[in-house]
Design a protein around this motif. Structure first.
Motif, short mmCIF file in Angstrom:
data_model
loop_
_atom_site.label_atom_id
_atom_site.label_comp_id
_atom_site.label_asym_id
_atom_site.label_seq_id
_atom_site.Cartn_x
_atom_site.Cartn_y
_atom_site.Cartn_z
N LYS A 5 -26.85 45.69 -8.68
CA LYS A 5 -25.71 45.15 -8.88
C LYS A 5 -25.08 45.28 -7.59
N THR A 7 -22.88 45.23 -6.74
CA THR A 7 -21.49 45.08 -7.16
C THR A 7 -20.63 44.95 -5.92
N GLN A 77 -19.13 52.58 -14.15
CA GLN A 77 -18.88 51.14 -14.17
C GLN A 77 -17.74 50.82 -15.14
N ASP A 78 -17.04 49.73 -14.87
CA ASP A 78 -16.04 49.27 -15.81
C ASP A 78 -16.68 48.30 -16.79
N SER A 79 -15.88 47.67 -17.62
CA SER A 79 -16.41 46.80 -18.67
C SER A 79 -17.08 45.55 -18.13
N ASN A 80 -16.84 45.23 -16.85
CA ASN A 80 -17.48 44.07 -16.22
C ASN A 80 -18.68 44.45 -15.36
N GLY A 81 -19.01 45.75 -15.35
CA GLY A 81 -20.15 46.21 -14.56
C GLY A 81 -19.80 46.53 -13.12
N LYS A 82 -18.51 46.50 -12.76
CA LYS A 82 -18.10 46.81 -11.40
C LYS A 82 -17.93 48.31 -11.23
N PRO A 525 -17.42 46.70 -24.17
CA PRO A 525 -17.65 45.84 -23.00
C PRO A 525 -18.57 44.66 -23.32
N ASN A 528 -20.60 43.47 -19.26
CA ASN A 528 -21.38 44.38 -18.43
C ASN A 528 -22.85 44.04 -18.62
N GLU A 530 -25.52 45.27 -17.62
CA GLU A 530 -26.44 46.39 -17.78
C GLU A 530 -26.21 47.13 -19.09
N ASN A 532 -23.93 49.17 -19.97
CA ASN A 532 -23.53 50.57 -19.82
C ASN A 532 -22.22 50.78 -20.57
#
Length: 543
Positions: A5, A7, A77-82, A525, A528, A530, A532
């Protein structure tokens, strides 16, 4: 990671100087006007009994789901995978090879000990140490961490690993090659810290509830094998005041229909999966319950190339060509999955794939080629091919295996004897090479193509097919040293083409994540890739 990612970091090109990076840490973000339920307890289906809760000794998604709540790594990670800060408040690099992480001073273990840089040094050395026998040791090689390869092979001492505690709250990591997405790799389960004193005192028994010391938002309260794992709020967690859930329970339910029924009865808030045959009915009758989200995962079969007849690429290709992936994706699983002719999901950052020639053929044409290849390998009506097909306990996996075995029998006269094993035995069989053909699923450990392609490198601890190709490994080396994203994508394209030519694995479909979720669960989320999920970010909404 077994179904675990680029990211912010991947906005940086290789070799570019990187400024100090700092992110605010995500906590449960309850929207204004939302009334919380008095009882903040979550029950999750988790697919199967976990192999362990030791982050350096696991390789599966069920294990990572629980460990993600118990242990916190450098970043989350946050809910967007960042990326958001975990134990690390910030990090910096000038060349994408030497990274410095600044650890928060209020991070504590559940026993009150401070979390310090030396804890990460101890943990990562433990991961690399051959004495640990970690199934994810090769992950350190993927990061190119200095001396990781030689340590894993027993050629150098773990103390030579490229990680250093500059002081109690400063961690320095040295890589052999520039890896601009290194920070995103530290989210992975295998790099989450363990408490050195506890591990040294209790050895393998440190994961027992009475001994477990973590640094995550939750602590291990109870563990009844094959029944439940119960987590309670960790009052010592540095951001405990931002968490909402007080209790999280994981249930090892392998039968998807049983899990569905317990969800519909109100006993489970989030399922691990959904029964394929009930998907359309559930979408129609309970649209508010069904969540289908993107997922960086591939479903495939592995050929044991170290033994006959699967050391013959003609056999491997014949079996692959004879499988009608459209039927599997649309009718056997049928939740939005897409047929796969390459290993890496096309939604993965940094991947450009030219589909192999056989993907352009009709299924009738593929079968004709398969018959010719099998005949070339010496198999036919006078010498029928028979082998075992291994899969782990799951009704969904069984349905796929039955369908594929039927295709092989009908089109090629091949007999695949289905061999079902529970999760721990299944993993052990694969690690020891005790299989002919095996079901497999791989979910990205970070959002970049190397998370998939690297596991097929010769010597990788997850390379269960024992695939050995100098040409393939050369493409991965080119990707690591690429001067641009375009060059890296070209190298990955070559690696995928080599996999298709050699066929050590048979891609079948690319996943989506389909499960049942309680509409009263807030913070779930949906973006995301992944998958996570951090329980500290979830909450139960009042009726």
């Amino acid at each position: 990671m077994y179904k675990n990612k680029i990211t912010q970091a991947l906005l940086l090109s290789a070799g570019m100087a990187v400024a100090t990076t700092s992110f605010s840490t995500l906590a449960a973000d309850v929207p204004a006007g939302v009334k919380l339920a008095d009882k903040q307890e979550l029950v999750r289906g988790n697919g199967t009994e976990v192999e362990s809760l030791d982050p350096q000794k696991v390789s599966g998604v069920p294990e990572s789901n629980v460990i993600r709540d118990l242990l916190e790594g450098l970043v989350n990670q946050d809910s967007n995978g960042k990326l958001v800060g975990g134990v690390a408040e910030s990090w910096e690099t000038e060349d994408n090879k030497t990274w410095t992480f600044n650890l928060r001073k209020d991070a504590k273990w559940s026993n009150g000990d401070p979390v310090v840089a030396e804890d990460f040094v101890y943990t990562w050395r433990r991961l690399a140490d051959p004495k640990t026998g970690s199934p994810y040791a090769s992950y350190l090689e993927m990061t190119t961490m200095q001396n990781a390869s030689d340590i894993i092979l027993g050629k150098k001492d773990p103390e030579t690993l490229g990680v250093e505690a500059v002081d109690a709250h400063t961690l320095k990591v040295t890589l052999d090659k520039a890896v601009p997405y290194f920070v995103s790799m530290t989210v992975h389960t295998s790099l989450k810290p363990v408490n050195p004193k506890v591990v040294e005192e209790f050895g393998d028994k440190w994961t027992s509830p009475e001994n477990y010391v973590g640094n995550g938002a939750y602590k291990l309260d109870n563990w009844v094998v094959n029944e439940r794992i119960v987590l309670a709020r960790n009052e010592a967690y540095w951001d405990n005041d931002s968490s909402v859930l007080n209790k999280v329970t994981y249930l090892p339910i392998e039968n998807q229909v049983a899990e569905m029924n317990r969800f519909l009865a109100g006993e489970v808030d989030v399922t691990y999966e959904m029964p394929n045959e009930h998907f359309k009915r559930l979408v129609k009758q309970h649209p508010d319950y069904v969540k289908v989200t993107p997922y960086l995962c591939s479903y495939y079969y592995e050929f044991n190339t170290s033994k006959a007849p699967f050391d013959d690429e003609n056999v491997r290709k014949a079996l692959s060509y004879a499988v009608d992936r459209d039927v599997i994706a649309k009718f056997i699983v049928g939740k939005g999955e897409t047929p796969a002719y390459n290993f890496t999901p096309l939604a993965t950052n940094g991947i450009e794939v030219e589909m192999p020639d056989y993907s352009e053929l009709s299924q009738k044409e593929r079968v004709a080629k398969a018959k010719a290849l099998l005949d070339k390998a010496g198999y036919g009506s006078d010498n029928p091919l028979k082998f075992n097909l291994l899969y782990n306990t799951s009704e969904n996996h069984k349905k796929v295996a039955v369908a594929i075995a039927s295709m092989w029998k009908k089109e090629l006269g091949v007999t695949a004897v289905l061999e079902n094993q529970e999760w721990k035995s299944y993993l052990d069989s694969k690690r020891q090479g005790n299989f002919d053909v095996s079901r497999a699923g791989w979910c990205g450990d970070y959002n970049e193509a190397s998370t998939f392609l690297a596991i097929m490198r010769d010597g990788h601890s997850q390379n269960y097919p024992k695939y050995d190709s100098q040409a393939y490994d050369a493409y991965l080396d080119q990707a690591l040293t690429a001067k641009s994203d375009a060059d890296r994508a070209t190298a990955y394209k070559g690696a995928e083409a080599q996999l298709a030519a050699d066929m050590p694995i048979m891609p079948i479909y690319h996943y989506v994540n389909a499960r049942l979720v309680n509409p009263k669960l807030g913070g779930y989320p949906e973006k995301n890739p992944e998958d996570n999920i951090f329980s500290k970010d979830l909450y139960i909404i009042a009726d």
